[in-house]
Design a protein around this motif. Structure first.
Motif, PDB file in Angstrom:
ATOM      1  N   GLY A  10      34.122  53.302  21.496  1.00 14.02           N
ATOM      2  CA  GLY A  10      35.519  53.029  21.820  1.00 14.02           C
ATOM      3  C   GLY A  10      35.823  53.196  23.300  1.00 14.02           C
ATOM      4  N   ASN A  11      35.209  54.231  23.896  1.00 12.87           N
ATOM      5  CA  ASN A  11      35.522  54.516  25.291  1.00 12.87           C
ATOM      6  C   ASN A  11      34.505  53.934  26.239  1.00 12.87           C
ATOM      7  OD1 ASN A  11      37.784  56.050  24.777  1.00 12.87           O
ATOM      8  ND2 ASN A  11      36.555  57.855  24.336  1.00 12.87           N
ATOM      9  N   HIS A  12      34.937  52.935  27.019  1.00 13.55           N
ATOM     10  CA  HIS A  12      34.070  52.430  28.083  1.00 13.55           C
ATOM     11  C   HIS A  12      34.569  53.051  29.357  1.00 13.55           C
ATOM     12  CE1 HIS A  12      32.905  48.542  25.803  1.00 13.55           C
ATOM     13  NE2 HIS A  12      32.360  49.633  25.326  1.00 13.55           N
ATOM     14  N   HIS A  13      33.683  53.707  30.057  1.00 18.99           N
ATOM     15  CA  HIS A  13      34.137  54.332  31.289  1.00 18.99           C
ATOM     16  C   HIS A  13      33.970  53.354  32.436  1.00 18.99           C
ATOM     17  CE1 HIS A  13      35.145  57.517  34.023  1.00 18.99           C
ATOM     18  NE2 HIS A  13      34.238  56.997  34.806  1.00 18.99           N
ATOM     19  N   GLU A  14      35.089  52.880  32.990  1.00 14.16           N
ATOM     20  CA  GLU A  14      35.007  51.919  34.088  1.00 14.16           C
ATOM     21  C   GLU A  14      35.085  52.649  35.413  1.00 14.16           C
ATOM     22  OE1 GLU A  14      37.178  48.181  31.782  1.00 14.16           O
ATOM     23  OE2 GLU A  14      38.110  49.068  33.568  1.00 14.16           O
ATOM     24  N   PHE A  15      34.041  52.536  36.191  1.00 10.35           N
ATOM     25  CA  PHE A  15      34.072  53.207  37.489  1.00 10.35           C
ATOM     26  C   PHE A  15      34.461  52.251  38.608  1.00 10.35           C
ATOM     27  CE2 PHE A  15      30.097  51.309  38.672  1.00 10.35           C
ATOM     28  CZ  PHE A  15      29.378  51.235  37.500  1.00 10.35           C
ATOM     29  N   THR A  16      34.370  50.953  38.353  1.00  4.59           N
ATOM     30  CA  THR A  16      34.825  49.957  39.322  1.00  4.59           C
ATOM     31  C   THR A  16      35.634  48.920  38.567  1.00  4.59           C
ATOM     32  OG1 THR A  16      32.894  50.240  40.742  1.00  4.59           O
ATOM     33  CG2 THR A  16      34.065  48.166  40.929  1.00  4.59           C
ATOM     34  N   SER A  17      36.806  48.623  39.056  1.00  4.14           N
ATOM     35  CA  SER A  17      37.621  47.608  38.388  1.00  4.14           C
ATOM     36  C   SER A  17      38.504  46.925  39.413  1.00  4.14           C
ATOM     37  CB  SER A  17      38.463  48.267  37.295  1.00  4.14           C
ATOM     38  OG  SER A  17      39.268  47.318  36.675  1.00  4.14           O
ATOM     39  N   LEU A  18      38.257  45.650  39.651  1.00  2.00           N
ATOM     40  CA  LEU A  18      39.067  44.872  40.594  1.00  2.00           C
ATOM     41  C   LEU A  18      39.611  43.659  39.861  1.00  2.00           C
ATOM     42  CD1 LEU A  18      36.384  44.907  43.399  1.00  2.00           C
ATOM     43  CD2 LEU A  18      38.427  46.301  43.379  1.00  2.00           C
ATOM     44  N   VAL A  19      40.825  43.269  40.196  1.00  2.00           N
ATOM     45  CA  VAL A  19      41.466  42.134  39.525  1.00  2.00           C
ATOM     46  C   VAL A  19      41.959  41.136  40.552  1.00  2.00           C
ATOM     47  CG1 VAL A  19      43.474  41.471  38.168  1.00  2.00           C
ATOM     48  CG2 VAL A  19      42.158  43.443  37.524  1.00  2.00           C
ATOM     49  N   LYS A  20      41.831  39.844  40.233  1.00  2.00           N
ATOM     50  CA  LYS A  20      42.418  38.800  41.080  1.00  2.00           C
ATOM     51  C   LYS A  20      43.142  37.829  40.158  1.00  2.00           C
ATOM     52  CE  LYS A  20      39.736  38.440  45.284  1.00  2.00           C
ATOM     53  NZ  LYS A  20      40.529  39.428  45.962  1.00  2.00           N
ATOM     54  N   GLU A  21      44.299  37.415  40.595  1.00  2.00           N
ATOM     55  CA  GLU A  21      45.068  36.464  39.794  1.00  2.00           C
ATOM     56  C   GLU A  21      44.615  35.071  40.201  1.00  2.00           C
ATOM     57  OE1 GLU A  21      49.420  37.467  39.188  1.00  2.00           O
ATOM     58  OE2 GLU A  21      49.498  35.402  39.946  1.00  2.00           O
ATOM     59  N   LEU A  22      44.214  34.273  39.197  1.00  2.00           N
ATOM     60  CA  LEU A  22      43.754  32.925  39.521  1.00  2.00           C
ATOM     61  C   LEU A  22      44.864  31.896  39.395  1.00  2.00           C
ATOM     62  CD1 LEU A  22      40.270  32.834  37.782  1.00  2.00           C
ATOM     63  CD2 LEU A  22      40.758  33.013  40.205  1.00  2.00           C
ATOM     64  N   ALA A  23      45.694  32.067  38.368  1.00  2.00           N
ATOM     65  CA  ALA A  23      46.775  31.096  38.158  1.00  2.00           C
ATOM     66  C   ALA A  23      47.973  31.785  37.541  1.00  2.00           C
ATOM     67  CB  ALA A  23      46.290  29.972  37.259  1.00  2.00           C
ATOM     68  N   ARG A  24      49.165  31.359  37.976  1.00  2.00           N
ATOM     69  CA  ARG A  24      50.391  31.903  37.417  1.00  2.00           C
ATOM     70  C   ARG A  24      50.674  31.192  36.104  1.00  2.00           C
ATOM     71  NH1 ARG A  24      54.925  32.887  40.597  1.00  2.00           N
ATOM     72  NH2 ARG A  24      54.790  34.879  39.510  1.00  2.00           N
ATOM     73  N   PRO A  25      51.600  31.760  35.255  1.00  2.00           N
ATOM     74  CA  PRO A  25      51.854  31.114  33.950  1.00  2.00           C
ATOM     75  C   PRO A  25      52.166  29.641  34.126  1.00  2.00           C
ATOM     76  CG  PRO A  25      53.008  33.204  34.084  1.00  2.00           C
ATOM     77  CD  PRO A  25      52.362  33.008  35.399  1.00  2.00           C
ATOM     78  N   GLY A  26      51.537  28.838  33.304  1.00  2.00           N
ATOM     79  CA  GLY A  26      51.758  27.394  33.423  1.00  2.00           C
ATOM     80  C   GLY A  26      50.991  26.635  32.386  1.00  2.00           C
ATOM     81  N   GLU A  27      50.527  25.480  32.784  1.00  2.00           N
ATOM     82  CA  GLU A  27      49.853  24.562  31.870  1.00  2.00           C
ATOM     83  C   GLU A  27      48.524  24.146  32.453  1.00  2.00           C
ATOM     84  OE1 GLU A  27      53.043  21.873  29.489  1.00  2.00           O
ATOM     85  OE2 GLU A  27      51.747  20.930  31.002  1.00  2.00           O
ATOM     86  N   ILE A  28      47.555  23.908  31.556  1.00  2.00           N
ATOM     87  CA  ILE A  28      46.279  23.346  32.012  1.00  2.00           C
ATOM     88  C   ILE A  28      46.120  21.983  31.361  1.00  2.00           C
ATOM     89  CG2 ILE A  28      43.809  23.642  32.225  1.00  2.00           C
ATOM     90  CD1 ILE A  28      44.090  26.524  31.572  1.00  2.00           C
ATOM     91  N   THR A  29      45.790  21.011  32.174  1.00  2.00           N
ATOM     92  CA  THR A  29      45.472  19.686  31.641  1.00  2.00           C
ATOM     93  C   THR A  29      44.129  19.295  32.216  1.00  2.00           C
ATOM     94  OG1 THR A  29      46.728  18.821  33.485  1.00  2.00           O
ATOM     95  CG2 THR A  29      47.811  18.812  31.341  1.00  2.00           C
TER      96      THR A  29
END
Lengths: 528, 279
Positions: B81-100
């Motif tokens: 159950g427990n994953h120990h994350e020692f490195t975690s980085l996030v980048k936003e690729l796209a804002r809410p919308g539509e994919i076509t």
């Protein structure tokens, strides 16, 4: 721990020249206040490469402090700067000493190649020591040490009487410490390693402890020491080394040597505790046991000290051996002691029972009768029956090699009637062949120190004499048994009526002493 | 994947930069299979493209946002159950919308800190991976891509040898020597065993490499020993004065670097066992 946007960290306002994250060269000239900076870093050499501003470097020493207004600050050195080169010598992975020596070697002038790092990177590379320091200690590295506390003794010092516990390492005495000192060590260790899960120490007691309580405390302290010293970091720390070091001074004591307690197992399975000096010989210890038990001279003559080597084999101690050493070396929590008091080659009631139980005395159908006698404690009757059985009064040695047997071992059995060599496999499983040697046929015997063996010469009537060599580690004891048999035979002979004495005259005459003798048998005289 | 057939679904593909130039490395997975991934080192930038393709050409997909994460984590098998994350980085690729149709998003994690080496062991696993998540109303679409991280080390050429004299009193005394105390993964163990006293009959002697993986802390410490290799160096009974040479090539075995108290979660140590078997 999520960053929503990654941008290059803000550079320190002081650094103007070039790219803040790149290595730069700085020249410092010594002023009245010296160079004006401190170096800090790893003591060891080499290590894992870590990235600084995207480039991998081996562990680097860094500038831990910069003197306000000093030469280094004026030259552009900042706190936290990582040192890549000192006077054009690359110091990646260098020890602290190497870097300091290089700095000193330049005299008044110093050229450093440094990289400035922002606060967070510096934090990652060199964690602050106060809080997170101790938790970086590796408690998983262990080693097992042969440390034991086999005994304790009461000492009197400065008018106070207290108990000290003797700490041994691999059979050698290290030091003696009282409970208070153990307690002090425990508190100091807990402060030094706050995040280690220490085992429990035996409790404090307000009143004087009984023998049982003292022994329980001894065992508890031993377990505590074993567990704590097993962790390398703790075992090698200063407090522990100091604790285990032999106390200096008192050369006097070393000569007179301190008193220790030795436990001796008696034939009736009870324990006798004697106070002896650590380097008392077996003869001296035996005297102490005899006086403790109030044995008469005659009785004392029939007993001696033995070492329990294997389950059903006891080895008689030599007068010059040190029982306490053997006691310490064979220390195990399974048995209370390995030193016993026994009658060599003849049995008393308890030993007879022991012999029956261990199978040394072959009971066959008499077992039921024996058990009944044992139950009702009819000692004399028991012994009467036991004496008739095969195996009584015999000493059986553990299996060993013999020069007359190429493939397999022998089990030597020394009995009052004869000497037997029982053939067996290399692992001790008995085989069918048994060779008997009558005592009168044994001409001479001796031990061979070099080859660690016992040899004897025998000659059957009318045949040539032959030598047999038995390779047993207990060769000295074997010789003693032979000595004892011949001694008793001589005593028996002394009790014989005159006429029979004449006949046996020549047989026993020369087999009277413990030294090696060549016996000349005149067959004509015997037949006469 | 939407199991209820709700709305159109998309395929996510993560393509890392430098596929042709970057080296790959192999690592064992939990089930023992070998996998190949791109090799990264500490401080290197992890960059690439995320390609999102619609399964059915011409359909549209509504979403609440697309993000990519770079995660370094330690998994203890007994504590899933427990994953120990020692490195975690996030980048936003796209804002809410539509994919076509097909859309491609670039990403770059600059100079990512990768302090530990990827490791798959008996009770613990340390891995680094990228995770793309398309957040949708009912269920998210997730795609993961592993990378392998190796740590490099530098140690001096001068490496003290290990020399010890051990034995059983009066039975067997040997002196063993190994040329170094720190070996690298492709090193050779060179040494010798010298018999000072032999009073027992020895059948053979072998050298074993044992890996000990320690997981958990304090009272829950669990050690797992695994014999990586057994190498017979002598057959037959030696006598006093005989010297047995040792030459063991480590590159033939699956070894990992020694790991000390990684993130206070686990350790991996290697031991050399000298085994003498008597009659």
């Amino acid at each position: 721990m999520a960053d929503s946007e990654e941008s290059s960290p803000p550079s320190s306002p002081d650094i103007q020249d070039g790219d803040p994250g790149k290595p730069r060269e700085v020249t410092i000239t010594k002023s009245e206040t010296g160079f004006g900076f401190n170096v800090r870093g790893q003591v060891s050499e080499g290590g894992v490469l870590k990235s600084i501003n995207g480039v991998l470097y081996a562990p680097l020493q860094h500038v831990s402090a910069v003197l306000e207004g000093g030469a280094a600050q004026r030259a552009g050195i900042r706190k936290g700067d990582r040192i890549l080169e000192v006077n054009h010598v690359n110091v990646e992975g260098a020890t602290h000493k190497q870097v300091v020596d290089l700095i000193k070697s330049g005299g008044d002038s110093l050229v450093l190649t440094v990289i400035s790092v922002p606060e967070q990177v510096a934090e990652r590379l060199e964690p602050s020591d106060d809080s997170s320091g101790p938790s970086y200690i590796d408690y998983s590295e262990r080693r097992s040490l042969p440390i034991s506390i086999p005994d304790y003794q009461t000492v009197e010092q400065g008018g106070e009487k207290f108990v000290v516990f003797n700490i041994y390492m691999a059979g050698r005495h290290l030091c003696s410490r009282r409970y208070r000192e153990f307690d002090g060590l425990h508190s100091r260790l807990k402060r030094e390693f706050p995040d280690f899960n220490f085992p429990k120490m035996p409790g404090k007691k307000l009143f004087t402890l009984s023998e049982q309580q003292l022994d329980a405390r001894r065992r508890g302290l031993e377990q505590y020491l074993e567990k704590v010293c097993a962790v390398r970091v703790i075992g090698e720390c200063d407090y522990m080394q100091e604790f285990l070091a032999a106390p200096e001074v008192d050369q006097e004591n070393n000569h007179t040597s301190s008193e220790v307690e030795l436990k001796v197992l008696l034939p009736d399975r009870s324990l006798c505790v004697v106070k002896i000096n650590r380097n008392d010989t077996a003869d001296e210890v035996f005297k102490a046991v005899v006086s403790r038990l109030n044995l008469s001279e005659a009785a004392a003559h029939c007993f001696y000290l033995f070492e329990t080597v294997e389950y059903n084999f006891d080895r008689k101690l030599q007068g010059s051996e040190f029982p306490h050493n053997i006691y310490i070396q064979n220390y195990s929590t399974a048995t209370s002691t390995c030193i016993t008091l026994r009658r060599p080659s003849t049995f008393l009631f308890w030993e007879a029972i022991d012999g029956v139980n261990k199978g040394q005395i072959k009971t066959e159908d008499k077992l039921y009768e024996l058990k009944a006698l044992q139950e009702s404690n009819k000692n004399i009757e028991y012994l009467k029956v036991a004496r008739q059985l095969e195996g009584y009064g015999e000493v059986v040695f553990p299996h060993c090699a013999c020069d007359s047997r190429k493939d397999g071992h022998v089990i030597a059995e020394i009995g009052f009637e004869c000497f037997k060599l029982h053939a067996c496999k290399n692992d001790g499983t008995p085989e069918s062949q048994i060779i008997e040697f009558q005592w009168k046929d044994v001409k001479s015997y001796d031990v061979e120190e070099e080859g660690m063996s016992f040899c004897f010469e025998y000659a059957r009537a009318g045949k040539k004499s032959r030598n047999v060599q038995i390779l047993t580690p207990y060769y000295v004891y074997m010789k003693e048994c032979f000595d004892r048999v011949f001694e008793e035979k001589e005593q028996e002979y002394a009790k014989l009526p005159e006429a029979k004495k004449q006949l046996k005259n020549l047989v026993f005459l020369n087999i009277a002493t413990k030294n090696k003798r060549d016996v000349q048998m005149s067959e004509q005289k015997l037949k006469a | 994947m939407s199991f209820f057939g709700f709305g159109p679904s998309a395929d996510i593909e993560i393509v890392l930069d430098g596929q042709d130039s970057r080296k790959t490395a192999e690592i064992k997975t939990e089930d023992g299979k070998k996998e190949k991934h791109l090799l990264y080192y500490d401080g290197e930038t992890v960059a690439g493209k995320v390609n999102v393709t619609m399964k059915k050409a011409g359909s549209k997909m509504e979403h609440q946002g697309i993000k990519i994460e770079f995660i370094g984590q330690i998994e203890l098998y007994y504590d899933r159950g427990n994953h120990h994350e020692f490195t975690s980085l996030v980048k936003e690729l796209a804002r809410p919308g539509e994919i076509t149709g097909n859309t491609s998003y670039g990403f770059e994690f600059q100079q990512v800190e990768k302090p530990y080496e990827s490791y798959t062991g008996a009770n613990v696993r340390l891995r680094y991976f990228l995770r793309v998540t398309i957040v949708k109303r009912l269920s998210d679409s997730v795609k993961e891509q592993d990378i392998i991280v190796h740590t490099l080390s530098q140690y001096p050429e001068m490496n003290s040898s290990i020399k010890m004299e051990v034995g059983i009193e009066d039975c067997l005394h040997i002196e063993f020597e190994y040329n170094k105390s720190k070996y690298h993964l492709k090193d050779v163990i060179v040494g010798k065993i010298y018999f000072l006293l032999v009073r027992i009959k020895i059948r053979y002697m072998e050298l074993a490499i044992v890996r000990r993986e320690t997981t958990g802390a304090g009272p829950n410490t669990y050690n797992e020993n695994e014999t990586i290799a057994k190498y017979e160096i002598m057959d037959g009974a030696p006598v006093r004065g005989e010297s047995i040479p040792i030459r063991l090539f480590l590159s033939g075995y699956e070894l990992t670097p020694t790991m000390r108290d990684i993130n206070k979660k686990f350790s991996v140590r290697y031991y050399l066992n000298l085994v003498l078997v008597d009659e």
